[in-house]
Design a protein around this motif. Structure first.
Motif, mmCIF file in Angstrom:
data_model
loop_
_atom_site.group_PDB
_atom_site.id
_atom_site.type_symbol
_atom_site.label_atom_id
_atom_site.label_comp_id
_atom_site.label_asym_id
_atom_site.label_seq_id
_atom_site.Cartn_x
_atom_site.Cartn_y
_atom_site.Cartn_z
ATOM 1 N N ARG A 73 -17.663 46.664 -11.060
ATOM 2 C CA ARG A 73 -18.575 47.758 -10.754
ATOM 3 C C ARG A 73 -17.883 49.108 -10.825
ATOM 4 N NH1 ARG A 73 -21.895 45.576 -5.518
ATOM 5 N NH2 ARG A 73 -22.603 43.647 -6.456
ATOM 6 N N ASP A 74 -16.623 49.152 -10.394
ATOM 7 C CA ASP A 74 -15.896 50.410 -10.335
ATOM 8 C C ASP A 74 -14.450 50.156 -10.737
ATOM 9 O OD1 ASP A 74 -15.544 53.121 -9.818
ATOM 10 O OD2 ASP A 74 -14.920 52.752 -7.747
ATOM 11 N N ARG A 96 -12.584 48.791 -0.622
ATOM 12 C CA ARG A 96 -13.870 48.320 -0.090
ATOM 13 C C ARG A 96 -13.675 47.251 0.985
ATOM 14 N NH1 ARG A 96 -18.804 50.133 -2.826
ATOM 15 N NH2 ARG A 96 -18.008 51.759 -4.188
ATOM 16 N N GLN A 97 -12.770 47.503 1.895
ATOM 17 C CA GLN A 97 -12.459 46.624 3.030
ATOM 18 C C GLN A 97 -12.120 45.210 2.580
ATOM 19 O OE1 GLN A 97 -15.907 47.121 5.478
ATOM 20 N NE2 GLN A 97 -15.207 49.082 6.256
ATOM 21 N N VAL A 101 -9.763 45.187 -5.342
ATOM 22 C CA VAL A 101 -8.341 44.925 -5.540
ATOM 23 C C VAL A 101 -7.637 46.196 -6.000
ATOM 24 C CG1 VAL A 101 -6.673 43.615 -6.913
ATOM 25 C CG2 VAL A 101 -8.754 42.523 -6.158
ATOM 26 N N SER A 102 -6.474 46.467 -5.421
ATOM 27 C CA SER A 102 -5.578 47.493 -5.948
ATOM 28 C C SER A 102 -4.526 46.770 -6.780
ATOM 29 C CB SER A 102 -4.882 48.253 -4.824
ATOM 30 O OG SER A 102 -5.773 49.055 -4.129
ATOM 31 N N VAL A 129 -9.948 48.252 -8.474
ATOM 32 C CA VAL A 129 -11.078 47.555 -9.110
ATOM 33 C C VAL A 129 -12.006 47.071 -8.020
ATOM 34 C CG1 VAL A 129 -11.739 45.695 -10.671
ATOM 35 C CG2 VAL A 129 -9.491 46.728 -10.871
ATOM 36 N N PHE A 130 -13.299 47.261 -8.273
ATOM 37 C CA PHE A 130 -14.305 46.726 -7.346
ATOM 38 C C PHE A 130 -15.475 46.205 -8.147
ATOM 39 C CE2 PHE A 130 -18.309 47.493 -5.034
ATOM 40 C CZ PHE A 130 -18.184 46.482 -4.114
#
Length: 130
Positions: A73-74, A96-97, A101-102, A129-130
């Motif tokens: 998504r992002d 995003r809690q 992933v970083s 990444v989300f």
């Protein structure tokens, strides 16, 4: 090209906006390592090394969709060539809690934020990444 990793992330973003199933990017070790993390985390189907139209090495990336929407998504670049972002193990951001992933480049290789925390090492935060 000043930012090869940023170029690859933009190619993935653009291909997903167009609904493509695959995209191609020039090959490099760093790109391959980042794609391995994306594949391990389930954000892409996979990738394979090929030869591009110009005869140079390339990587074909198979994108992943769920019910017609992209799984990614992002996708944001954190550390750029003009502004490197290094963080210790305690400072690596949670995306995003924990849902995202970083991707971190550490002395032991490129890995996800969760793997870096479990190995107790920090490094350069490449992208989220989300």
């Amino acid at each position: 090209m000043n930012d090869p990793l940023g170029d690859m992330l933009t190619r993935i973003r653009n291909a997903q906006l167009r609904g493509k199933s695959t995209t191609q990017t020039p090959a490099s070790k760093l790109r391959k390592w980042v794609l391995e993390v994306l594949a391990d985390e389930g954000y892409i189907r996979g990738f394979e090394e090929t030869t591009g139209k110009d005869g140079h090495p390339a990587i074909d990336i198979s994108l992943k969709y769920y019910e017609g929407t992209p799984v990614i998504r992002d996708l944001k670049r954190v550390s750029t060539p003009g502004r490197r972002v290094y963080m210790g193990v305690k400072d690596i951001p949670s995306v995003r809690q924990g849902l995202g992933v970083s991707i971190v480049s550490t002395p032991q290789g490129v890995m996800s934020d969760q793997a870096a925390r479990s190995a107790n090492i920090g490094g350069e935060v490449l992208c989220t990444v989300f």
